[in-house]
Design a protein around this motif. Sequence first.
Motif, PDB file in Angstrom:
ATOM      1  N   GLY A   1      -9.923 -58.006 -15.325  1.00  0.00           N
ATOM      2  CA  GLY A   1     -10.308 -59.223 -14.622  1.00  0.00           C
ATOM      3  C   GLY A   1      -9.281 -60.321 -14.804  1.00  0.00           C
ATOM      4  O   GLY A   1      -8.938 -60.682 -15.934  1.00  0.00           O
ATOM      5  N   ALA A   2      -8.771 -60.858 -13.668  1.00  0.00           N
ATOM      6  CA  ALA A   2      -7.767 -61.916 -13.721  1.00  0.00           C
ATOM      7  C   ALA A   2      -8.314 -63.195 -13.106  1.00  0.00           C
ATOM      8  O   ALA A   2      -7.674 -63.830 -12.274  1.00  0.00           O
ATOM      9  CB  ALA A   2      -6.488 -61.485 -13.008  1.00  0.00           C
ATOM     10  N   GLY A   3      -9.531 -63.557 -13.544  1.00  0.00           N
ATOM     11  CA  GLY A   3     -10.066 -64.854 -13.181  1.00  0.00           C
ATOM     12  C   GLY A   3      -9.575 -65.902 -14.157  1.00  0.00           C
ATOM     13  O   GLY A   3      -8.581 -65.707 -14.864  1.00  0.00           O
ATOM     14  N   TYR A   4     -10.282 -67.028 -14.226  1.00  0.00           N
ATOM     15  CA  TYR A   4      -9.860 -68.116 -15.110  1.00  0.00           C
ATOM     16  C   TYR A   4      -9.706 -67.645 -16.559  1.00  0.00           C
ATOM     17  O   TYR A   4      -8.761 -68.017 -17.244  1.00  0.00           O
ATOM     18  CB  TYR A   4     -10.871 -69.254 -15.056  1.00  0.00           C
ATOM     19  CG  TYR A   4     -10.840 -70.054 -13.780  1.00  0.00           C
ATOM     20  CD1 TYR A   4      -9.861 -71.020 -13.553  1.00  0.00           C
ATOM     21  CD2 TYR A   4     -11.786 -69.856 -12.787  1.00  0.00           C
ATOM     22  CE1 TYR A   4      -9.826 -71.766 -12.383  1.00  0.00           C
ATOM     23  CE2 TYR A   4     -11.768 -70.595 -11.606  1.00  0.00           C
ATOM     24  CZ  TYR A   4     -10.785 -71.540 -11.408  1.00  0.00           C
ATOM     25  OH  TYR A   4     -10.754 -72.262 -10.245  1.00  0.00           O
TER      26      TYR A   4
ATOM     27  N   TYR B   1     -12.929 -57.659 -21.773  1.00  0.00           N
ATOM     28  CA  TYR B   1     -13.803 -57.483 -20.601  1.00  0.00           C
ATOM     29  C   TYR B   1     -14.060 -58.853 -19.994  1.00  0.00           C
ATOM     30  O   TYR B   1     -14.790 -59.670 -20.538  1.00  0.00           O
ATOM     31  CB  TYR B   1     -15.103 -56.833 -21.069  1.00  0.00           C
ATOM     32  CG  TYR B   1     -16.049 -56.380 -19.993  1.00  0.00           C
ATOM     33  CD1 TYR B   1     -15.873 -55.159 -19.340  1.00  0.00           C
ATOM     34  CD2 TYR B   1     -17.160 -57.142 -19.642  1.00  0.00           C
ATOM     35  CE1 TYR B   1     -16.767 -54.719 -18.381  1.00  0.00           C
ATOM     36  CE2 TYR B   1     -18.057 -56.716 -18.683  1.00  0.00           C
ATOM     37  CZ  TYR B   1     -17.851 -55.493 -18.049  1.00  0.00           C
ATOM     38  OH  TYR B   1     -18.743 -55.062 -17.099  1.00  0.00           O
ATOM     39  N   ALA B   2     -13.429 -59.115 -18.839  1.00  0.00           N
ATOM     40  CA  ALA B   2     -13.516 -60.440 -18.212  1.00  0.00           C
ATOM     41  C   ALA B   2     -13.705 -60.292 -16.708  1.00  0.00           C
ATOM     42  O   ALA B   2     -13.019 -60.932 -15.913  1.00  0.00           O
ATOM     43  CB  ALA B   2     -12.260 -61.253 -18.525  1.00  0.00           C
TER      44      ALA B   2
ATOM     45  N   ALA C   1     -20.266 -62.036 -20.115  1.00  0.00           N
ATOM     46  CA  ALA C   1     -20.613 -61.967 -21.540  1.00  0.00           C
ATOM     47  C   ALA C   1     -21.691 -62.992 -21.862  1.00  0.00           C
ATOM     48  O   ALA C   1     -21.805 -64.023 -21.195  1.00  0.00           O
ATOM     49  CB  ALA C   1     -19.380 -62.233 -22.402  1.00  0.00           C
ATOM     50  N   VAL C   2     -22.487 -62.700 -22.876  1.00  0.00           N
ATOM     51  CA  VAL C   2     -23.466 -63.662 -23.385  1.00  0.00           C
ATOM     52  C   VAL C   2     -22.810 -64.368 -24.568  1.00  0.00           C
ATOM     53  O   VAL C   2     -22.847 -63.887 -25.704  1.00  0.00           O
ATOM     54  CB  VAL C   2     -24.768 -62.980 -23.831  1.00  0.00           C
ATOM     55  CG1 VAL C   2     -25.798 -64.025 -24.241  1.00  0.00           C
ATOM     56  CG2 VAL C   2     -25.332 -62.106 -22.720  1.00  0.00           C
ATOM     57  N   MET C   3     -22.195 -65.505 -24.306  1.00  0.00           N
ATOM     58  CA  MET C   3     -21.525 -66.260 -25.361  1.00  0.00           C
ATOM     59  C   MET C   3     -22.464 -67.341 -25.887  1.00  0.00           C
ATOM     60  O   MET C   3     -23.173 -67.986 -25.112  1.00  0.00           O
ATOM     61  CB  MET C   3     -20.235 -66.893 -24.824  1.00  0.00           C
ATOM     62  CG  MET C   3     -19.218 -65.885 -24.334  1.00  0.00           C
ATOM     63  SD  MET C   3     -17.636 -66.647 -23.835  1.00  0.00           S
ATOM     64  CE  MET C   3     -18.144 -67.584 -22.397  1.00  0.00           C
TER      65      MET C   3
END
Length: 383
Positions: A9-12, A99-100, A268-270
Amino acid sequence: MAARILVLGAGYSGLVAARLTARHRDARVTLVNASDRFVERVRLHQVATGQDVRTRPIAELLGGAPVEFVVGRVTAIDAERREAELADGRRLGYDTLVYALGSRSDVESVPGAAEHAFPLATADDAVRLRERLADNDAVTVVGGGLTGIESATELAETRPDLAVRLLTDGRLGAALSDRGRRHLRRVFDRLGVEVLEDARVAEVRADGVLLTGGEHVPAGTVVWTAGFRVPDLARQAGFAVDERGRMLVDAALRSVSHPEVYAIGDAAVMRRQGGQELRMACATGLPAARHVARAIRQGLGRRAPGPFRFRYVNQCVSLGRRDALVQYVRADDSPVEFVLTGRLAALYKEAIVRSALAAQRHPGLVALTPGGGPSRARVDLPG
């Protein structure tokens, strides 16, 4: 031998994590994304209204960083073999996985939404909505969160010929202070946006929505911003997830079931140290990306990664191009009565959005992200 770091994943969050991790000489970083273009998700409502928002190649944002960039859609993760499989059959191995993969609009939970509503979570969504609006005179935005508020006000300001209505299942601006809610109401009144509160959608139809009480709300176009879903890859791979499929992580943002995996962003649950769940926003995703890069570097140096320490500062809400609301908050994200509004707030929000993009090229700028910031880690950041 350099450790294989695979970022999905190449988001923010993912792009910053990849760039920062690649600074370590013992890391060989591979970044995977389904598209070769970076999506400024916080500007999609502008794209939908026909504004000129430049898209940038991910390779351009990576600059000269020693990151291998792979364009491909991830279809599976083999946790035992430590491999990710792409749609074209390629398999990429890893020693550490980030994992993003972010989130997408939840159009499956309400009948008819997938067929008739227009989500606003991807670049393709925004273009599709823009094309739809060219021949419409009435729009209903479903969802009273920040995405819905920004979309409704942007539409009303840019297209004064449109009749814009916002449906929210609670109170408009429920997470804001009294001053924040009053400003929101003034802006909605000025722009002519009709608001229906406590309106729960039971079904989306071609000519509007049906509420749970049986009322039919007509609309030529239904814009769907009511909730998000995450990819099911983590669940399918056997990683520990919550009921929504988001990866469960520990204080260091590692998977609670697979410590060689880190998860950041919407998928993710951060949580803060006290257990409070962090909101889905680049305000949390960017500092989390910086933390993960630091944690990976610590692991490569045989040191245990420390916990992710974070506090909120504000929430920034654009209300068209000439107005905005900056709601200042306590560390736990609860609002205080101090707000910034009007043209000054709009300039502030625009500066923050630009800084989120600039952080992709210059990850040291993550302290200038919208709405949040690191706490004890602040000494490591500029500004």
